[in-house]
Design a protein around this motif. Structure first.
Motif, PDB file in Angstrom:
ATOM      1  N   PRO A   7       0.815  -1.227   0.000  1.00 37.12           N
ATOM      2  CA  PRO A   7       0.000   0.000   0.000  1.00 37.12           C
ATOM      3  C   PRO A   7       0.847   1.274   0.000  1.00 37.12           C
ATOM      4  CG  PRO A   7      -0.926  -1.596   1.537  1.00 37.12           C
ATOM      5  CD  PRO A   7       0.405  -2.158   1.069  1.00 37.12           C
ATOM      6  N   ALA A   8       2.026   1.214   0.598  1.00 35.53           N
ATOM      7  CA  ALA A   8       2.906   2.384   0.672  1.00 35.53           C
ATOM      8  C   ALA A   8       3.440   2.814  -0.697  1.00 35.53           C
ATOM      9  CB  ALA A   8       4.072   2.099   1.621  1.00 35.53           C
ATOM     10  N   ASP A   9       3.307   1.979  -1.707  1.00 36.19           N
ATOM     11  CA  ASP A   9       3.790   2.301  -3.050  1.00 36.19           C
ATOM     12  C   ASP A   9       2.814   3.166  -3.851  1.00 36.19           C
ATOM     13  OD1 ASP A   9       6.225   0.778  -2.937  1.00 36.19           O
ATOM     14  OD2 ASP A   9       5.037  -1.049  -3.231  1.00 36.19           O
ATOM     15  N   ALA A  10       1.669   3.459  -3.286  1.00 34.88           N
ATOM     16  CA  ALA A  10       0.599   4.126  -4.037  1.00 34.88           C
ATOM     17  C   ALA A  10       1.056   5.396  -4.747  1.00 34.88           C
ATOM     18  CB  ALA A  10      -0.581   4.441  -3.120  1.00 34.88           C
ATOM     19  N   PHE A  45      -6.018   1.274  -4.886  1.00 33.58           N
ATOM     20  CA  PHE A  45      -4.717   0.607  -4.842  1.00 33.58           C
ATOM     21  C   PHE A  45      -4.410   0.143  -3.421  1.00 33.58           C
ATOM     22  CE2 PHE A  45      -0.102   0.607  -4.247  1.00 33.58           C
ATOM     23  CZ  PHE A  45       0.295  -0.236  -5.267  1.00 33.58           C
ATOM     24  N   GLN A  46      -4.766   0.940  -2.430  1.00 40.41           N
ATOM     25  CA  GLN A  46      -4.443   0.637  -1.039  1.00 40.41           C
ATOM     26  C   GLN A  46      -5.400  -0.363  -0.393  1.00 40.41           C
ATOM     27  OE1 GLN A  46      -4.204   4.730   0.362  1.00 40.41           O
ATOM     28  NE2 GLN A  46      -1.985   4.675   0.192  1.00 40.41           N
ATOM     29  N   LEU A  47      -6.487  -0.711  -1.080  1.00 36.85           N
ATOM     30  CA  LEU A  47      -7.460  -1.685  -0.575  1.00 36.85           C
ATOM     31  C   LEU A  47      -7.181  -3.068  -1.147  1.00 36.85           C
ATOM     32  CD1 LEU A  47     -10.907   0.132  -0.972  1.00 36.85           C
ATOM     33  CD2 LEU A  47      -9.610  -0.219   1.136  1.00 36.85           C
ATOM     34  N   LYS A  48      -7.658  -4.084  -0.449  1.00 35.44           N
ATOM     35  CA  LYS A  48      -7.608  -5.445  -0.970  1.00 35.44           C
ATOM     36  C   LYS A  48      -8.891  -5.720  -1.747  1.00 35.44           C
ATOM     37  CE  LYS A  48      -4.741  -7.555   2.580  1.00 35.44           C
ATOM     38  NZ  LYS A  48      -4.627  -8.695   3.505  1.00 35.44           N
ATOM     39  N   SER A  53      -5.831  -3.205  -6.837  1.00 37.15           N
ATOM     40  CA  SER A  53      -5.201  -3.367  -5.535  1.00 37.15           C
ATOM     41  C   SER A  53      -3.704  -3.633  -5.637  1.00 37.15           C
ATOM     42  CB  SER A  53      -5.866  -4.527  -4.799  1.00 37.15           C
ATOM     43  OG  SER A  53      -5.173  -4.816  -3.600  1.00 37.15           O
ATOM     44  N   TYR A  54      -3.013  -3.190  -4.616  1.00 38.83           N
ATOM     45  CA  TYR A  54      -1.583  -3.496  -4.502  1.00 38.83           C
ATOM     46  C   TYR A  54      -1.345  -4.999  -4.546  1.00 38.83           C
ATOM     47  CZ  TYR A  54      -2.421  -4.896   0.333  1.00 38.83           C
ATOM     48  OH  TYR A  54      -2.903  -5.539   1.456  1.00 38.83           O
ATOM     49  N   GLU A  55      -2.311  -5.793  -4.067  1.00 40.25           N
ATOM     50  CA  GLU A  55      -2.117  -7.237  -4.034  1.00 40.25           C
ATOM     51  C   GLU A  55      -2.120  -7.860  -5.433  1.00 40.25           C
ATOM     52  OE1 GLU A  55      -5.211  -8.886  -1.514  1.00 40.25           O
ATOM     53  OE2 GLU A  55      -6.749  -7.882  -2.687  1.00 40.25           O
TER      54      GLU A  55
END
Length: 186
Positions: A7-10, A45-48, A53-55
């Motif tokens: 999430p920190a990569d947003a 992006f920060q959510l699953k 999503s980052y995932e």
């Protein structure tokens, strides 16, 4: 180095996703203002549990800076992954055209957006991300990797063909004509 996103990569990844999507990001959200577009994609992006999503993202990082990203997922799960995003933009931004069609197919691992920072293009980062996406697909048990490329993007088409992607068919998607290209994992 290529690694899973967090999430920190947003802040670094969201502009890359929007860059890869181009005009489709605006069409999908019904938003013209870049700042608002960034806010929407940052939120998701920060959510699953959603398509952006980052995932579902790998990043190429060099000296602590993200220079490229790849967003990918099981193509058969697109409707469920897209639903939270479309519901949100419909409610908050009055998007009424929720039937965007699907750019992927069941049975393939879909490379949704592949993007490299303009300052780092031409260094093979995109190719490394695609290879990592294929490896990711294989680890998940997929035998086919798919992507869309605009018909009027010959540079991208050449890259994918060099990497053994073949045109499977043409698709109309959100007002554009695309080649649906696939890579078969042996």
């Amino acid at each position: 180095m290529i690694r899973p996103a967090s999430p920190a990569d947003a802040e670094e990844v969201v502009p890359l996703i929007i860059q890869a999507m181009g005009k489709l990001a605006h069409k999908l959200t019904n938003v013209d203002e870049e700042k608002v577009l960034i806010e929407i994609f940052t939120y998701f992006f920060q959510l699953k549990g959603n398509q952006y999503s980052y995932e579902n993202t790998l990043v190429y990082e060099e000296e602590g800076k993200v220079l490229g990203s790849l967003n990918a997922y099981d193509g058969g799960k697109l409707p469920e992954l897209r639903k939270p995003f479309l519901n949100y933009v419909a409610e908050c931004y009055q998007t009424s055209n929720l039937n965007q069609g699907t750019e992927t197919e069941t049975g393939e691992f879909y490379l949704d957006s592949i993007s490299v920072n303009p300052t780092a293009q031409g260094k093979g980062i995109g190719k490394q991300l695609i290879i990592s996406g294929i490896d990711w697909a294989e680890k998940l048990g997929h035998h086919t990797v798919g992507l869309l490329v605009e018909n009027n993007n010959p540079d991208a088409q050449r890259l994918y063909k060099k990497m053994n992607f073949v045109i499977q068919n043409e698709k109309q998607f959100m007002g554009g004509l695309y080649h649906h290209m696939v890579f078969k994992i042996k």
